[in-house]
Design an enzyme around this catalytic site. Structure first.
Site, PDB file in Angstrom:
ATOM      1  N   HIS A 153       0.809  -1.227   0.000  1.00  0.00           N
ATOM      2  CA  HIS A 153       0.000   0.000   0.000  1.00  0.00           C
ATOM      3  C   HIS A 153       0.844   1.280   0.000  1.00  0.00           C
ATOM      4  O   HIS A 153       0.803   2.087   0.919  1.00  0.00           O
ATOM      5  CB  HIS A 153      -0.975  -0.012   1.187  1.00  0.00           C
ATOM      6  CG  HIS A 153      -2.037  -1.048   1.077  1.00  0.00           C
ATOM      7  ND1 HIS A 153      -3.196  -1.027   1.821  1.00  0.00           N
ATOM      8  CD2 HIS A 153      -2.132  -2.154   0.278  1.00  0.00           C
ATOM      9  CE1 HIS A 153      -3.943  -2.072   1.511  1.00  0.00           C
ATOM     10  NE2 HIS A 153      -3.311  -2.768   0.576  1.00  0.00           N
ATOM     11  N   GLU A 247     -13.374   2.304  -4.723  1.00  0.00           N
ATOM     12  CA  GLU A 247     -14.115   3.565  -4.733  1.00  0.00           C
ATOM     13  C   GLU A 247     -13.578   4.551  -5.760  1.00  0.00           C
ATOM     14  O   GLU A 247     -12.374   4.616  -6.010  1.00  0.00           O
ATOM     15  CB  GLU A 247     -14.028   4.241  -3.356  1.00  0.00           C
ATOM     16  CG  GLU A 247     -14.648   3.470  -2.230  1.00  0.00           C
ATOM     17  CD  GLU A 247     -14.533   4.188  -0.899  1.00  0.00           C
ATOM     18  OE1 GLU A 247     -15.033   3.648   0.105  1.00  0.00           O
ATOM     19  OE2 GLU A 247     -13.944   5.313  -0.851  1.00  0.00           O
TER      20      GLU A 247
END
Length: 377
Positions: A153, A247
């Site tokens: 990440h 998203e």
């Protein structure tokens, strides 16, 4: 002494394999031709076009290549930053300055080890001048803080605003997800700086002793796609969710996008991350996917080659080997179309529009490729 055999060998080593055939694909709005412009890249991650239509491509292992406009030749660029090439880390995104033709600045994001024998790593951004296939005048303009021992990440996309700000999208470092809700770190944030690394005075947390001045928005998981809306000039971001809950957001100054307090996804294996998908004080996504498509790069289409796609938002996906076209009308989401699933059998890491108005995909695999999407004859 001139050695033609040596020159020929060097040229063959630098050449890029290209496909001889193209596949026509019918979409809802256009019939397109899908072909490989260049391949032979090792886990490519980001790409950007130069004014002469040539392409800079990053490989996660740490190399950056200059690729000719027709894809037939490539050359490794020297002077690249040292990276931590482990798991999701390595050489990441790349973009050029809006005034590149005057200043030659190129911006590179990558996973960087801690300095001075410290522990951990984080996303960093370096800018350098591109001169004769080498980077010079190198300077690190941003370092994600704190450094942390994780190989996951990192984000990250680099996008310039119409006003000249540089947005840097970041990840929560996976096991530090709760940091996305606090403002004393860069984990799970989008930051906004000037190209030299200085802080815009109108950033939302400037003057707040409990927050880092670079932060633009927070509560993000792992933002791997971003672009500027061609009409509003606003940043749009694409966030790689957990198991479900990818998203699309339109991040605004100082706002909280919820992660991990709210999510439409669950943990890998089905564990609960949050009981809430909506919570006061957090922003709802503009659009989301359940199940996840494993979103990556994204771009708005503004060209003339595909007039029925103008203004639409295209999102690359890793899991399903697709590109999701979000059909937009006057700011509203009308429809999603999934493209190229049968024509591109590979994880799609990035997507961008070329100077010719065609779309270009970057596939993430050991033999990664630049795929060209143009109108079918």
């Amino acid at each position: 002494m001139f050695n033609p055999k040596f020159v020929l060998t060097a040229m063959l080593a630098a050449s890029v394999s290209t496909a001889a055939t193209a596949e026509d694909v019918e979409t809802e709005r256009h019939k397109v031709s899908v072909s490989t412009l260049a391949d032979g890249f090792t886990n490519p991650w980001g790409m950007t076009f130069l004014p002469d239509k040539s392409i800079l491509v990053t490989e996660r292992s740490g190399d950056i290549y200059w690729v000719s406009a027709n894809g037939s030749y490539r050359e490794k660029i020297s002077g690249t930053p040292e990276v931590v090439a482990k798991s999701q880390g390595g050489m990441l995104d790349i973009t050029v300055d809006p005034d590149f033709e005057e200043n030659n600045w190129v911006y590179i994001s990558y996973s960087e080890a801690a300095q001075d024998d410290g522990k951990g790593n984080s996303t960093a951004v370096m800018r350098a001048k591109l001169e004769d296939k080498q980077f010079t005048d190198k300077e690190v303009i941003f370092r994600q803080a704190p450094k942390y021992e994780s190989n996951a990440h990192f984000g990250s996309r680099l996008v310039f605003s119409p006003e000249g700000h540089l947005y840097i999208t970041l990840g929560d470092r996976y096991s530090r997800m709760d940091d996305a809700q606090t403002l004393d770190n860069h984990h799970g944030k989008i930051v906004r700086i000037w190209p030299d690394g200085s802080i815009p005075e109108d950033n939302p947390f400037v003057g707040d002793d409990n927050a880092l001045d670079e932060i633009w928005s927070y509560g993000h998981r792992n933002v791997q796609g971003a672009d500027i809306h061609p009409e509003t000039g606003k940043l749009w971001s694409v966030e790689h969710g957990p198991q479900g809950g990818d998203e699309v957001n339109i991040p605004e100054a100082g706002k909280n996008y919820g992660w991990p307090e709210v999510t439409y996804g669950v943990d890998y294996g089905g564990g609960t991350i949050s009981e809430d998908a909506v919570k006061e004080g957090t922003e709802q996504p503009f659009y989301y996917w359940v199940p996840s498509i494993a979103t990556a790069g994204a771009t708005f289409y503004t060209g003339d080659a595909f007039p029925e796609w103008k203004g639409d938002f295209f999102v690359a996906a890793l899991k399903s080997s697709v590109v999701a076209r979000l059909d937009l009308y006057e700011g509203r989401m009308m429809h999603e179309e999934r493209l190229f699933e049968d024509a591109v059998d590979a994880r799609i890491r990035d997507i961008t529009q070329g100077p010719d108005g065609y779309l270009y995909l970057l596939t993430d695999q050991s033999d990664g490729a630049i795929i060209q999407i143009k109108p079918a004859d």
